[in-house]
Write a protein that holds these residues in place. Sequence first.
Motif, short mmCIF file in Angstrom:
data_model
loop_
_atom_site.label_atom_id
_atom_site.label_comp_id
_atom_site.label_asym_id
_atom_site.label_seq_id
_atom_site.Cartn_x
_atom_site.Cartn_y
_atom_site.Cartn_z
N THR A 232 39.94 -87.12 -44.29
CA THR A 232 40.08 -88.13 -43.22
C THR A 232 41.40 -87.96 -42.49
OG1 THR A 232 40.94 -89.73 -44.84
CG2 THR A 232 38.59 -89.82 -44.36
N GLU A 233 42.44 -87.59 -43.22
CA GLU A 233 43.75 -87.40 -42.57
C GLU A 233 43.74 -86.13 -41.72
OE1 GLU A 233 47.64 -88.04 -41.35
OE2 GLU A 233 46.09 -89.37 -42.16
N LYS A 234 43.03 -85.10 -42.16
CA LYS A 234 42.92 -83.89 -41.35
C LYS A 234 42.24 -84.21 -40.01
CE LYS A 234 42.36 -80.95 -45.43
NZ LYS A 234 41.41 -80.11 -46.18
N ILE A 235 41.15 -84.99 -40.08
CA ILE A 235 40.44 -85.38 -38.86
C ILE A 235 41.35 -86.21 -37.96
CG2 ILE A 235 38.50 -86.73 -37.96
CD1 ILE A 235 37.00 -86.02 -40.56
N ARG A 236 42.05 -87.17 -38.57
CA ARG A 236 42.95 -88.05 -37.81
C ARG A 236 44.05 -87.25 -37.13
NH1 ARG A 236 47.43 -91.79 -38.14
NH2 ARG A 236 48.34 -90.51 -39.79
N MET A 237 44.61 -86.27 -37.84
CA MET A 237 45.69 -85.48 -37.25
C MET A 237 45.17 -84.68 -36.06
SD MET A 237 48.86 -85.03 -37.28
CE MET A 237 48.94 -86.23 -38.62
N LEU A 259 45.57 -76.34 -38.82
CA LEU A 259 44.30 -75.95 -38.21
C LEU A 259 43.69 -77.06 -37.37
CD1 LEU A 259 42.84 -73.89 -41.20
CD2 LEU A 259 43.68 -72.98 -39.01
N PRO A 260 43.61 -78.32 -37.85
CA PRO A 260 43.09 -79.39 -36.98
C PRO A 260 43.94 -79.58 -35.72
CG PRO A 260 43.07 -80.11 -39.26
CD PRO A 260 43.81 -78.80 -39.23
N ALA A 261 45.27 -79.43 -35.85
CA ALA A 261 46.14 -79.59 -34.69
C ALA A 261 45.81 -78.56 -33.61
CB ALA A 261 47.60 -79.48 -35.10
N LEU A 262 45.45 -77.35 -34.03
CA LEU A 262 45.15 -76.28 -33.09
C LEU A 262 43.69 -76.32 -32.62
CD1 LEU A 262 47.05 -73.44 -34.95
CD2 LEU A 262 47.57 -74.21 -32.64
N TYR A 399 50.27 -92.10 -48.97
CA TYR A 399 50.39 -92.70 -47.64
C TYR A 399 50.98 -91.69 -46.66
CZ TYR A 399 49.88 -97.31 -49.91
OH TYR A 399 49.43 -98.39 -50.63
N VAL A 400 50.72 -91.93 -45.38
CA VAL A 400 51.40 -91.19 -44.32
C VAL A 400 51.86 -92.20 -43.27
CG1 VAL A 400 49.21 -90.63 -43.18
CG2 VAL A 400 51.27 -89.35 -42.60
N ALA A 401 53.13 -92.12 -42.91
CA ALA A 401 53.70 -93.03 -41.92
C ALA A 401 53.89 -92.29 -40.60
CB ALA A 401 55.04 -93.57 -42.43
N ASP A 402 53.38 -92.88 -39.51
CA ASP A 402 53.57 -92.33 -38.17
C ASP A 402 54.79 -92.99 -37.54
OD1 ASP A 402 51.13 -90.99 -38.58
OD2 ASP A 402 49.99 -92.65 -37.73
N ILE A 403 55.86 -92.22 -37.35
CA ILE A 403 57.14 -92.80 -36.91
C ILE A 403 57.62 -92.08 -35.65
CG2 ILE A 403 59.52 -93.29 -37.58
CD1 ILE A 403 58.60 -93.17 -40.49
#
Length: 460
Positions: A232-237, A259-262, A399-403
């Motif tokens: 889910t985090e890969k898709i979100r990124m 890879l998802p970013a590209l 967790y991952v924080a978007d800052i």
Amino acid sequence: MSMKVQVLFAEKCNAKIVKDILQNEKCLNKDFRMVSTSDGLIAIPISDNNIYQSKKEWSDRVVRIGEYECPYSTAMMGNGRLSLEGKMSRVQQALWNWLKNNEGVNQNNILSLDVAVCPKKLELIGDDKTLVIPPNAFSLDDNRFQTIVGCSNIDNLWEHLSRTHNSPRVVKRGTIDPNSPIRKSGHQLLWPHSSIPEETGPGTPGWITVTEQGIKQSFDLTRVMFSRGNITEKIRMGKIVQQGEVVVDLYSGIGYYTLPALVIGMACHVYACEWNEDAAFALKYNLKANGVVNRSTVYVGDCRTMAKEQSLIGICNRVILGLLPSSEGGWRTGVKALNRTLGGWLHVHGNVLETEWEAWTLWLCRRLVTLSSEEALPWNAVCTNVEKVKSFAPTVNHYVADIFVGPKDRLEHQGIRVKNQAGFLRPGGEFKPSPESMDKPSCALSPDGVLHQQWMMETF
């Protein structure tokens, strides 16, 4: 009722002769009946024991060996054994098929095993459905399991399990040392190959491909870790990254977020750092396989030294810090990588007590302001979202924080208007400022704390 079992396929004219030979050699599986197949052959159920000792007697009369769905025999339907087998999971059934000819072993022995020793379900991973055995499953250290196994060769169990799950390969899950910066998987091949192969790369025994959202991720599972819980985090990124952005991925692994970013986010360029050479090898392979190698650069080594040596300073819009259990060792490097004029986003991963996630977020923002100041950057740090990726352990979550870290005017350009320099913009718009002074959460790096990796504390 029926079940897929091992069989010999023979022409109708030879079926009875083959059956009689197998019966005389005690290789006929009497739990199931012969059955006609769709291609006009007869499937004759066989037991696994000693099947090849009589091969010369039947080999000329058999078309092939394989598996087929055969009905239970009348005796099985009427003697109560089926009711017990009907309670068995696929894993228990495979164990029973392996051990049922052992003297004194019955279905109750299998059903009574602890679930940690004989799990009811096993994980399948990869496009080829590789079967993964938990570290402590089927252990001869368990007295009850050792008793029913007796002198049987446990290596034969792996073949039974692979056949039951239609899997071409069986591996035992390894454990990852949290104090190791390399974080090798520790997985061990069990069948058809054993141990950890000396060679790696496409076509070798440990090489596997996992396709998610159309993105192919290949790697050597005996050398490199992989987590399906991050999907889910890969898709979100992939959705967060904007077309044309420059991204720095400081702990890229095989390309989990690179890879998802590209591929999905259409980033202009991703600079990927990875210090596990096996993971970096797989990353380079995956970039080519997914057609994005021309928009990427891979640096092999410690991201903190790579940033200096390769001038990854002030070049990007976004930094991914995906190292667990903590990415704290790379926060300064992440801040320095952001565009000096515009600032940008840090996506900071960590394993945090579920009761401390907000305290961790506030402390993290305050810490990023401090690091910015030490780099002569009078920046703000505001977290706009904290995403729970998965449960890591009881009471501990990933967790991952978007800052957003950058000048105040760029913060307002992002639509974020706050009075304080650091804090958490909660869902709904409420802003909670980070105190000027606050205690570290338990997941902060400390010489005598929960996380005490010395290699992470080194300053670059």
